[in-house]
Design an enzyme around this catalytic site. Structure first.
Site, PDB file in Angstrom:
ATOM      1  CD  GLU A 288      56.422  39.765  -4.003  1.00 22.39           C
ATOM      2  OE1 GLU A 288      56.274  38.611  -3.422  1.00 22.39           O
ATOM      3  OE2 GLU A 288      57.275  40.690  -3.617  1.00 22.39           O
ATOM      4  CG  HIS A 309      70.944  11.899  -8.953  1.00 23.61           C
ATOM      5  ND1 HIS A 309      71.321  10.584  -9.159  1.00 23.61           N
ATOM      6  CD2 HIS A 309      72.149  12.537  -9.058  1.00 23.61           C
ATOM      7  CE1 HIS A 309      72.622  10.668  -9.694  1.00 23.61           C
ATOM      8  NE2 HIS A 309      72.889  12.120  -9.569  1.00 23.61           N
ATOM      9  CE  LYS A 423      50.189  40.599   2.292  1.00 21.05           C
ATOM     10  NZ  LYS A 423      50.849  41.909   2.261  1.00 21.05           N
TER      11      LYS A 423
HETATM   12  O1  PA5 Z   1      59.258  42.591  -2.439  1.00 22.67           O
HETATM   13  C1  PA5 Z   1      58.316  42.849  -1.837  1.00 22.67           C
HETATM   14  O2  PA5 Z   1      57.783  43.791  -1.719  1.00 22.67           O
HETATM   15  C2  PA5 Z   1      57.648  41.756  -0.910  1.00 22.67           C
HETATM   16  O3  PA5 Z   1      58.392  40.521  -0.879  1.00 22.67           O
HETATM   17  C3  PA5 Z   1      57.858  42.165   0.678  1.00 22.67           C
HETATM   18  O4  PA5 Z   1      59.137  42.290   0.990  1.00 22.67           O
HETATM   19  C4  PA5 Z   1      57.407  41.324   1.622  1.00 22.67           C
HETATM   20  O5  PA5 Z   1      55.735  40.940   1.311  1.00 22.67           O
HETATM   21  C5  PA5 Z   1      57.306  41.593   2.954  1.00 22.67           C
HETATM   22  O6  PA5 Z   1      56.607  42.817   3.084  1.00 22.67           O
HETATM   23  P1  PA5 Z   1      56.983  43.754   4.407  1.00 22.67           P
HETATM   24  O7  PA5 Z   1      58.508  44.181   4.501  1.00 22.67           O
HETATM   25  O8  PA5 Z   1      56.100  45.000   4.312  1.00 22.67           O
HETATM   26  O9  PA5 Z   1      56.596  43.033   5.720  1.00 22.67           O
END
Ligand code: PA5
Length: 451
Positions: A288, A309, A423
């Site tokens: 990310e 494996h 989303k």
């Molecule tokens: O690293 C990040 O920002 C994301 O992975 C969020 O943690 C994830 O989308 C969850 O978001 P939120 O805590 O707003 O529900």
């Protein structure tokens, strides 16, 4: 100290090349330490191991004690950075068979997870499990509007209120969210839940050392003071601008050298199932943070020797665009020797009396050399032991390496614009008000594309 070793990658990365990368890596480190550079609003994690809120830390300990006393299950409701760090620590540092152990041998509640998928079966069956014991819930969302945890929390809130009454549920639900904003903050205040704070300047995937990770980790019986102590020592060690000495700088530089040579996939390989969830956390941290603007390494993970494996065949012999980083633990937390079995036909008499750890270590060494022979550059990150202290150290190491590496790539490592695309489509297809035009366009596309 945690160490980084690239002695098996010499065929692909020379020291001269690493040194050419050094000034950029050092500049990236300096920017992160000074609170500058892309995404500089999200650098709270850099000083957090020393700057964390002591009062909140004490409240986390007290709440964890209450949960440990009155609950058989703690349901952690969250997705991405809101649950992966806690799961990594808990899977790493508690008994590997805890889910199957009887309650009295488990040392505290079983931490279970919800809101990280949209499967009705998963959530319905989780409710079946919760019927077998007492329950607390920790709902974790920075934005408070993420669909998966919000939907799961609706289900769990209704369950808890049905089971414990509104007042009883209130004393068993804990919310970790933004200090002032967001739907979960508003809901938690309205319901009177005890709340914990996700700092404004720390993004989800960098939040494991905040209440996001610390409350569930403490509820699982792990020493969170030791985790922060490890992270604080890592902070001191990794602020070192000396390129030769700083493993975060070298790891960031090495992976970028390999990317520039066409090795676009980094596989994090572990040799202990306890590290599986650390790998999941690592994948999110790097995926990310770096995968944007058409750039970035694709982070993948394997559990060896299990996956030797399955994926082992591809790694040894498939298309050549992979490199491997072995996450190695130097001392096993238990030992177990292979028994003598005279007359056995398995051909393993030569192993009798030797520890399984030795066999695992030789598997690691033999695999690394075989993969190098198969043109897979091999890096190694070595952690001295599986303890809370070294977990904290390792977390900070990877966070710092990720920040530096993102700078080297030329991306902002602290945003995640790409997560929004699915989303919007999902909301449109579900008929969320305000998304009518997108819905029409998507449905026309699906009809046209034969879906
Ligand atoms: O690293 C990040 O920002 C994301 O992975 C969020 O943690 C994830 O989308 C969850 O978001 P939120 O805590 O707003 O529900």
């Amino acid at each position: 100290m945690l160490t980084f070793d690239m002695s098996l990658a010499g065929r692909w990365i020379g020291e001269k090349e690493m040194e050419r990368m050094a000034p950029a890596a050092q500049a990236a480190l300096a920017a992160l330490l000074a609170g500058e550079g892309p995404g500089s609003d999200f650098l709270g994690w850099v000083s957090w191991p020393d700057a964390y809120d002591r009062d909140e830390f004490d409240r986390i300990l007290r709440t964890a004690e209450t949960i440990r006393r009155n609950s058989d299950f703690l349901v952690v409701v969250g997705i991405g950075g809101s649950y992966l760090g806690a799961r990594a620590a808990i899977d790493l540092l508690t008994h590997s068979q805890r889910a199957s152990l009887p309650r009295e041998r488990r040392d505290g509640p079983l931490v279970v997870y919800a809101g990280h998928n949209l499967s009705p079966a998963w959530h319905a069956e989780l409710l079946d499990l919760l019927e077998t014991g007492e329950v607390s819930v920790n709902v974790i969302s920075k934005s408070g509007t993420t669909t998966e945890p919000a939907a799961a929390f609706r289900i769990l809130k209704a369950y808890m209120e049905r089971r414990y009454g509104r007042e009883g549920a209130r004393s068993r639900i804990f919310a970790t969210t933004d200090a002032a904003r967001g739907a979960l903050r508003t809901l938690a205040d309205a319901e009177g839940y005890e709340t914990f704070r996700i700092p404004d300047d720390i993004g989800g995937r960098f939040s494991v050392l905040t209440a996001v990770g610390l409350l569930p980790i403490a509820a699982a019986g792990i020493d969170i003071g030791e985790i922060l102590r490890g992270a604080s020592d890592a902070r001191a060690a990794l602020a070192d601008p000396d390129f030769g000495r700083n493993p975060a700088l070298r790891y960031a530089a090495a992976r970028n050298c390999l990317l520039r040579k066409g090795y676009g996939v980094e596989i994090l390989a572990n040799y202990d199932p306890a590290l599986h969830s650390v790998t999941e956390w690592w994948k999110q941290l790097f995926g990310e943070s770096e995968g944007k603007d058409g750039r970035g390494l694709f982070p993948a993970g394997v559990d060896f020797s299990t996956d030797l494996h399955s994926m082992g065949q591809y790694i040894q012999d498939g298309r050549r665009f992979l490199f491997e980083t072995v996450l190695q633990v130097e001392t096993s937390r238990r030992s177990l020797s292979i028994p003598d079995d005279p007359g056995s036909l398995d051909g393993l008499d030569f192993l009798a009396g030797r520890d399984l750890e030795e066999v695992n270590r030789k598997a690691l060494q033999g695999t690394a050399l075989a993969h190098v022979d198969g043109d897979v550059p091999n890096l190694a990150v070595r952690v001295p032991a599986l303890t809370p202290y070294w977990f904290g150290w390792m977390v900070y190491f990877f966070e710092m390496a990720c920040g530096v590496s993102g700078h080297l790539l030329g991306v902002n490592p602290f945003d995640q614009p790409g997560v929004e695309a699915y989303k919007r489509n999902m909301f449109a297809l579900l008929g969320k008000p305000g998304f009518e035009r997108e819905r029409e366009a998507l449905e026309a596309r699906m009809a046209g594309e034969g879906n």
